[in-house]
Design a protein around this motif. Sequence first.
Motif, PDB file in Angstrom:
ATOM      1  N   ILE A   1       1.602   0.573  -5.764  1.00 23.95           N
ATOM      2  CA  ILE A   1       1.319   1.517  -4.674  1.00 23.95           C
ATOM      3  C   ILE A   1      -0.093   2.066  -4.815  1.00 23.95           C
ATOM      4  O   ILE A   1      -0.850   2.147  -3.830  1.00 23.95           O
ATOM      5  CB  ILE A   1       2.366   2.651  -4.647  1.00 23.95           C
ATOM      6  CG1 ILE A   1       3.718   2.099  -4.204  1.00 23.95           C
ATOM      7  CG2 ILE A   1       1.910   3.794  -3.741  1.00 23.95           C
ATOM      8  CD1 ILE A   1       4.881   3.053  -4.403  1.00 23.95           C
ATOM      9  N   TYR A   2      -0.488   2.428  -6.027  1.00 24.63           N
ATOM     10  CA  TYR A   2      -1.829   2.968  -6.283  1.00 24.63           C
ATOM     11  C   TYR A   2      -2.905   1.988  -5.816  1.00 24.63           C
ATOM     12  O   TYR A   2      -3.805   2.338  -5.045  1.00 24.63           O
ATOM     13  CB  TYR A   2      -1.960   3.266  -7.780  1.00 24.63           C
ATOM     14  CG  TYR A   2      -3.335   3.705  -8.231  1.00 24.63           C
ATOM     15  CD1 TYR A   2      -3.699   5.041  -8.190  1.00 24.63           C
ATOM     16  CD2 TYR A   2      -4.266   2.793  -8.717  1.00 24.63           C
ATOM     17  CE1 TYR A   2      -4.954   5.454  -8.611  1.00 24.63           C
ATOM     18  CE2 TYR A   2      -5.519   3.189  -9.135  1.00 24.63           C
ATOM     19  CZ  TYR A   2      -5.855   4.529  -9.084  1.00 24.63           C
ATOM     20  OH  TYR A   2      -7.109   4.914  -9.494  1.00 24.63           O
ATOM     21  N   PHE A   3      -2.821   0.729  -6.270  1.00 22.05           N
ATOM     22  CA  PHE A   3      -3.863  -0.231  -5.935  1.00 22.05           C
ATOM     23  C   PHE A   3      -3.773  -0.711  -4.487  1.00 22.05           C
ATOM     24  O   PHE A   3      -4.799  -0.995  -3.866  1.00 22.05           O
ATOM     25  CB  PHE A   3      -3.850  -1.417  -6.892  1.00 22.05           C
ATOM     26  CG  PHE A   3      -4.523  -1.100  -8.191  1.00 22.05           C
ATOM     27  CD1 PHE A   3      -5.880  -0.817  -8.241  1.00 22.05           C
ATOM     28  CD2 PHE A   3      -3.800  -1.054  -9.366  1.00 22.05           C
ATOM     29  CE1 PHE A   3      -6.504  -0.508  -9.433  1.00 22.05           C
ATOM     30  CE2 PHE A   3      -4.419  -0.749 -10.571  1.00 22.05           C
ATOM     31  CZ  PHE A   3      -5.769  -0.473 -10.595  1.00 22.05           C
ATOM     32  N   THR A   4      -2.569  -0.795  -3.924  1.00 21.85           N
ATOM     33  CA  THR A   4      -2.443  -1.188  -2.522  1.00 21.85           C
ATOM     34  C   THR A   4      -2.991  -0.094  -1.617  1.00 21.85           C
ATOM     35  O   THR A   4      -3.736  -0.363  -0.679  1.00 21.85           O
ATOM     36  CB  THR A   4      -0.978  -1.502  -2.179  1.00 21.85           C
ATOM     37  OG1 THR A   4      -0.524  -2.565  -3.024  1.00 21.85           O
ATOM     38  CG2 THR A   4      -0.819  -1.916  -0.726  1.00 21.85           C
TER      39      THR A   4
ATOM     40  N   LYS B   1      -7.844   1.520   1.436  1.00 18.74           N
ATOM     41  CA  LYS B   1      -8.888   2.498   1.742  1.00 18.74           C
ATOM     42  C   LYS B   1     -10.271   2.008   1.327  1.00 18.74           C
ATOM     43  O   LYS B   1     -11.274   2.560   1.749  1.00 18.74           O
ATOM     44  CB  LYS B   1      -8.592   3.835   1.046  1.00 18.74           C
ATOM     45  CG  LYS B   1      -7.321   4.497   1.515  1.00 18.74           C
ATOM     46  CD  LYS B   1      -7.417   4.844   2.973  1.00 18.74           C
ATOM     47  CE  LYS B   1      -6.164   5.539   3.451  1.00 18.74           C
ATOM     48  NZ  LYS B   1      -6.148   5.709   4.899  1.00 18.74           N
ATOM     49  N   GLY B   2     -10.333   1.007   0.442  1.00 18.41           N
ATOM     50  CA  GLY B   2     -11.608   0.412   0.055  1.00 18.41           C
ATOM     51  C   GLY B   2     -12.098   0.769  -1.335  1.00 18.41           C
ATOM     52  O   GLY B   2     -12.869   0.030  -1.913  1.00 18.41           O
TER      53      GLY B   2
ATOM     54  N   ILE C   1     -18.680   0.845  -6.118  1.00 17.57           N
ATOM     55  CA  ILE C   1     -18.133  -0.483  -5.837  1.00 17.57           C
ATOM     56  C   ILE C   1     -17.080  -0.327  -4.752  1.00 17.57           C
ATOM     57  O   ILE C   1     -16.346   0.662  -4.717  1.00 17.57           O
ATOM     58  CB  ILE C   1     -17.508  -1.099  -7.113  1.00 17.57           C
ATOM     59  CG1 ILE C   1     -18.583  -1.316  -8.176  1.00 17.57           C
ATOM     60  CG2 ILE C   1     -16.777  -2.393  -6.797  1.00 17.57           C
ATOM     61  CD1 ILE C   1     -18.046  -1.750  -9.520  1.00 17.57           C
ATOM     62  N   ARG C   2     -17.014  -1.290  -3.854  1.00 19.26           N
ATOM     63  CA  ARG C   2     -16.018  -1.272  -2.781  1.00 19.26           C
ATOM     64  C   ARG C   2     -15.345  -2.636  -2.742  1.00 19.26           C
ATOM     65  O   ARG C   2     -15.969  -3.653  -3.014  1.00 19.26           O
ATOM     66  CB  ARG C   2     -16.696  -0.969  -1.450  1.00 19.26           C
ATOM     67  CG  ARG C   2     -15.787  -0.999  -0.247  1.00 19.26           C
ATOM     68  CD  ARG C   2     -16.506  -0.560   1.012  1.00 19.26           C
ATOM     69  NE  ARG C   2     -16.830   0.846   1.003  1.00 19.26           N
ATOM     70  CZ  ARG C   2     -15.962   1.834   1.284  1.00 19.26           C
ATOM     71  NH1 ARG C   2     -14.713   1.541   1.585  1.00 19.26           N
ATOM     72  NH2 ARG C   2     -16.331   3.078   1.264  1.00 19.26           N
TER      73      ARG C   2
ATOM     74  N   ALA D   1     -12.554  -3.879   6.020  1.00 20.96           N
ATOM     75  CA  ALA D   1     -11.545  -3.189   5.211  1.00 20.96           C
ATOM     76  C   ALA D   1     -10.321  -4.089   5.033  1.00 20.96           C
ATOM     77  O   ALA D   1      -9.997  -4.904   5.897  1.00 20.96           O
ATOM     78  CB  ALA D   1     -11.135  -1.887   5.884  1.00 20.96           C
ATOM     79  N   LEU D   2      -9.645  -3.922   3.911  1.00 18.26           N
ATOM     80  CA  LEU D   2      -8.458  -4.731   3.616  1.00 18.26           C
ATOM     81  C   LEU D   2      -7.257  -4.232   4.394  1.00 18.26           C
ATOM     82  O   LEU D   2      -7.091  -3.033   4.601  1.00 18.26           O
ATOM     83  CB  LEU D   2      -8.120  -4.658   2.131  1.00 18.26           C
ATOM     84  CG  LEU D   2      -9.155  -5.112   1.122  1.00 18.26           C
ATOM     85  CD1 LEU D   2      -8.554  -5.066  -0.274  1.00 18.26           C
ATOM     86  CD2 LEU D   2      -9.659  -6.492   1.428  1.00 18.26           C
TER      87      LEU D   2
END
Length: 169
Positions: free
Chosen positions: A61-64, A69-70, A80-81, A89-90
């Motif tokens: 959940i944290y990384f998703t 959000k980038g 870094i983005r 954006a992903l």
Amino acid sequence: MTLDLTAPSLLRRMACWLYEGLLLFGVLFISGYLFSTLSQSRHALDNRHGLQAFLFLVVGIYFTWFGHKGQTLAMKTWHIRVVDTQGEALTQKRAFARYALSWIWFIPPLAILAPYALTGAEKTVLFVGWVAVWALLSRFHPQRQFWHDVFAGTRLVTAPPIASAKPKA
């Protein structure tokens, strides 16, 4: 303003990776405490597999969420983005795919460790060695991207800090 799609240096990406680990320690500590409290675990090995699954979910959940959000906090700190291959954006689906594929950093040494009773020093050498190899493999990609990013259709780019809107006195 167009986004510069060049990859940050390997040193900056690895520094961000280490800082991310420090920040995740706090997230996992609080999450583990919450799980242990709610499941009324009295011993560290009680509900071990449930705790591992819960922490895997929390990190996912944290990384998703932050991938969508980038930037995570560590990525903001190191400018870094994460974007898709076109610099956009992903989506949450792509951010989750990146998270799942990022386990390439850990799965190979864990698979090697499973059948053997290695000492702490041997385990450390194995993990550090694999991380170094995996990081250095990015040198073989034309845009110097990590391979799990390539497989996920994402890329890490330099993201200069946004200028503050504060008026000068």
